[in-house]
Design an enzyme around this catalytic site. Sequence first.
Site, short mmCIF file in Angstrom:
data_model
loop_
_atom_site.label_atom_id
_atom_site.label_comp_id
_atom_site.label_asym_id
_atom_site.label_seq_id
_atom_site.Cartn_x
_atom_site.Cartn_y
_atom_site.Cartn_z
N ARG A 1 0.62 -1.66 -0.02
CA ARG A 1 -0.07 -0.10 -0.06
C ARG A 1 1.24 1.42 -0.01
O ARG A 1 0.58 2.23 1.07
CB ARG A 1 -1.18 -0.10 0.91
CG ARG A 1 -2.17 -1.20 1.22
CD ARG A 1 -3.07 -0.63 -0.01
NE ARG A 1 -4.06 -2.11 0.65
CZ ARG A 1 -3.99 -3.56 0.05
NH1 ARG A 1 -3.09 -4.03 -0.78
NH2 ARG A 1 -4.99 -3.94 0.17
N SER B 1 -11.32 -1.57 2.73
CA SER B 1 -10.51 -1.86 4.15
C SER B 1 -10.18 -0.32 3.81
O SER B 1 -9.65 0.79 3.49
CB SER B 1 -9.49 -2.06 3.38
OG SER B 1 -9.37 -3.47 3.12
N GLU C 1 -6.23 3.48 5.63
CA GLU C 1 -5.59 3.38 4.44
C GLU C 1 -6.14 4.86 3.97
O GLU C 1 -5.45 4.75 2.46
CB GLU C 1 -6.18 2.15 4.05
CG GLU C 1 -5.66 1.24 2.48
CD GLU C 1 -5.74 0.85 1.82
OE1 GLU C 1 -6.26 -1.07 2.87
OE2 GLU C 1 -6.25 0.87 0.50
C1 LIG Z 1 -15.38 -1.19 -2.46
C2 LIG Z 1 -13.71 -0.94 -1.84
C3 LIG Z 1 -12.49 -1.81 -2.46
C4 LIG Z 1 -11.84 -1.88 -2.34
N1 LIG Z 1 -10.54 -2.92 -2.77
C5 LIG Z 1 -9.29 -2.43 -2.69
C6 LIG Z 1 -8.40 -3.53 -3.00
O1 LIG Z 1 -8.85 -4.42 -2.89
N2 LIG Z 1 -7.14 -3.09 -3.13
C7 LIG Z 1 -6.86 -1.44 -2.97
O2 LIG Z 1 -4.99 -1.69 -3.11
N3 LIG Z 1 -6.86 -0.52 -2.79
C8 LIG Z 1 -8.86 -1.04 -2.44
N4 LIG Z 1 -9.56 -0.31 -2.50
C9 LIG Z 1 -9.64 1.00 -2.26
C10 LIG Z 1 -9.36 2.11 -3.86
O3 LIG Z 1 -10.30 1.76 -4.54
C11 LIG Z 1 -7.77 2.08 -4.53
O4 LIG Z 1 -6.41 3.32 -3.84
C12 LIG Z 1 -8.31 3.42 -6.25
O5 LIG Z 1 -7.06 3.06 -5.93
C13 LIG Z 1 -8.76 4.22 -5.54
O6 LIG Z 1 -8.43 4.94 -7.16
P1 LIG Z 1 -9.32 5.97 -7.13
O7 LIG Z 1 -9.23 6.65 -8.78
O8 LIG Z 1 -10.36 6.43 -6.59
O9 LIG Z 1 -8.16 7.21 -6.05
P2 LIG Z 1 -8.83 8.70 -5.29
O10 LIG Z 1 -8.99 8.36 -4.04
O11 LIG Z 1 -9.15 9.81 -5.98
O12 LIG Z 1 -7.16 9.36 -4.73
C14 LIG Z 1 -6.76 8.27 -4.34
C15 LIG Z 1 -4.99 8.89 -3.78
O13 LIG Z 1 -4.37 8.97 -5.14
C16 LIG Z 1 -4.27 10.63 -5.94
N5 LIG Z 1 -4.54 10.46 -7.45
C17 LIG Z 1 -5.42 10.00 -7.36
N6 LIG Z 1 -5.21 10.32 -9.39
C18 LIG Z 1 -4.48 10.75 -9.27
C19 LIG Z 1 -3.44 11.21 -10.26
N7 LIG Z 1 -3.75 11.03 -11.68
N8 LIG Z 1 -2.70 11.73 -10.24
C20 LIG Z 1 -1.78 12.03 -8.47
N9 LIG Z 1 -2.50 11.26 -8.09
C21 LIG Z 1 -3.63 10.75 -8.05
C22 LIG Z 1 -5.42 11.21 -5.53
O14 LIG Z 1 -4.53 12.37 -4.55
C23 LIG Z 1 -4.90 10.19 -3.50
O15 LIG Z 1 -3.95 10.61 -2.75
C24 LIG Z 1 -10.78 0.20 -2.55
C25 LIG Z 1 -12.13 0.78 -2.30
C26 LIG Z 1 -13.54 0.73 -2.58
C27 LIG Z 1 -15.14 1.70 -2.23
#
Ligand SMILES: Cc1cc2nc3c(=O)[nH]c(=O)nc-3n(C[C@H](O)[C@H](O)[C@H](O)COP(=O)(O)OP(=O)(O)OC[C@H]3O[C@@H](n4cnc5c(N)ncnc54)[C@H](O)[C@@H]3O)c2cc1C
Length: 347
Positions: free
Chosen positions: A162, A245, A340
């Site tokens: 992570r 998580s 997380e």
């Molecule tokens: C139901 C559910 C299940 C999940 N399961 C998992 C899992 O199994 N494993 C896991 O690792 N995670 C999991 N996650 C967490 C999440 O989905 C991941 O961390 C995902 O990668 C976040 O993506 P996002 O586009 O929504 O980013 P955001 O939540 O919008 O942002 C997360 C971070 O990334 C940064 N960011 C986003 N886009 C960019 C960009 N283009 N350039 C620079 N920085 C950027 C943001 O500033 C922030 O710091 C889960 C979430 C949910 C809701």
Amino acid sequence: MPIPLQSLNTLGLAAWTDELVRVTGSTQLPAISQAIANKDRFILGGGSNLVLQSNQDAPLALVCLQSSLKGIVRLPAREGFSRLRCASGENWHDFVMWTLAHGLGGLENLALIPGTVGAAPIQNIGAYGVEVGERIEAVHAWDFERHDHVVFPTESCQFGYRHSLFKEISFQGPWNRPRFFITAVDFALAPATKTQPILSYKGITQRLAELGVTEPPLPMQVAHAVISLRKEKLPDPNEIGNVGSFFKNPVVSEEFAKALASQNPGLPVFHQNNQTKLSAGWLIESAGMKGVQRGEAAVSADHALVLTNLGAATARDVLGLAHEIQEAVMARFGLWLEPEPQIIPPI
Ligand SMILES: Cc1cc2nc3c(=O)[nH]c(=O)nc-3n(C[C@H](O)[C@H](O)[C@H](O)COP(=O)(O)OP(=O)(O)OC[C@H]3O[C@@H](n4cnc5c(N)ncnc54)[C@H](O)[C@@H]3O)c2cc1C
């Protein structure tokens, strides 16, 4: 007028920002970069790993930048691997399914993780024994300091559990001045027929058997098993607000894990990439916090690692409950759980 972000974060928290800029083409970045050079900013992906704290009277005083960059491009193959460049605004799960439909393996264990491709390297998303950093060749970004495009080969990204370099304040800058906006990610993927399935997580083999897969599974079959397991275990954010998580599994020394396991029979201990991890979900449940509700926030009754928004939760409800969990686990096991999701602004 403050811009609402409630539909842009999967926890469904009511939050607002001063300004939202959608980046639809990387040629816009030099002008955007100049325009916001002295402004606070935040990069929003799909909002699935964020706890946003703000209200309509006090919106986040910054420019929220969101990648709407789209497209998947094939790069020249190398050493038997297909190479793809995927734009950061693509949906992660859709990209995984695209690779599988095009006969490529390697991302199947990461199916159905919400969010965008651009966010995947940030915390090195992982599930069912695979971390995305293992499949990434390079990360492309816009550098707001040098006002230029940069490329980070995977070796320089410091991918860990992570974690990546993009989570380091010394590299990415403070939360309100992120230096690098990820524009695209390069992947190296093997043909599906030559992909060694990763089945170390015991639930997958069992689910494959239930799905009637008897031969060594193809990546698409592994993805179907993962999707069916995830649908069963995790609440769908479209139905009930959550960020997956809420806490990381604590990484501990082997000695600590052994000592704790001897006092707590049944404590799950995982070994991955030379690290020893404990199950945060088990610790929370054993500390008596599963199903606990505070205000409109609750610990899921099905999965102790997931905090849910019952409808009108505030960031205060969610963070108060998270703190209570941290204290309960500390009191019972002497471990402080680390959240997380990113908390914006940090507490
Ligand atoms: C139901 C559910 C299940 C999940 N399961 C998992 C899992 O199994 N494993 C896991 O690792 N995670 C999991 N996650 C967490 C999440 O989905 C991941 O961390 C995902 O990668 C976040 O993506 P996002 O586009 O929504 O980013 P955001 O939540 O919008 O942002 C997360 C971070 O990334 C940064 N960011 C986003 N886009 C960019 C960009 N283009 N350039 C620079 N920085 C950027 C943001 O500033 C922030 O710091 C889960 C979430 C949910 C809701």
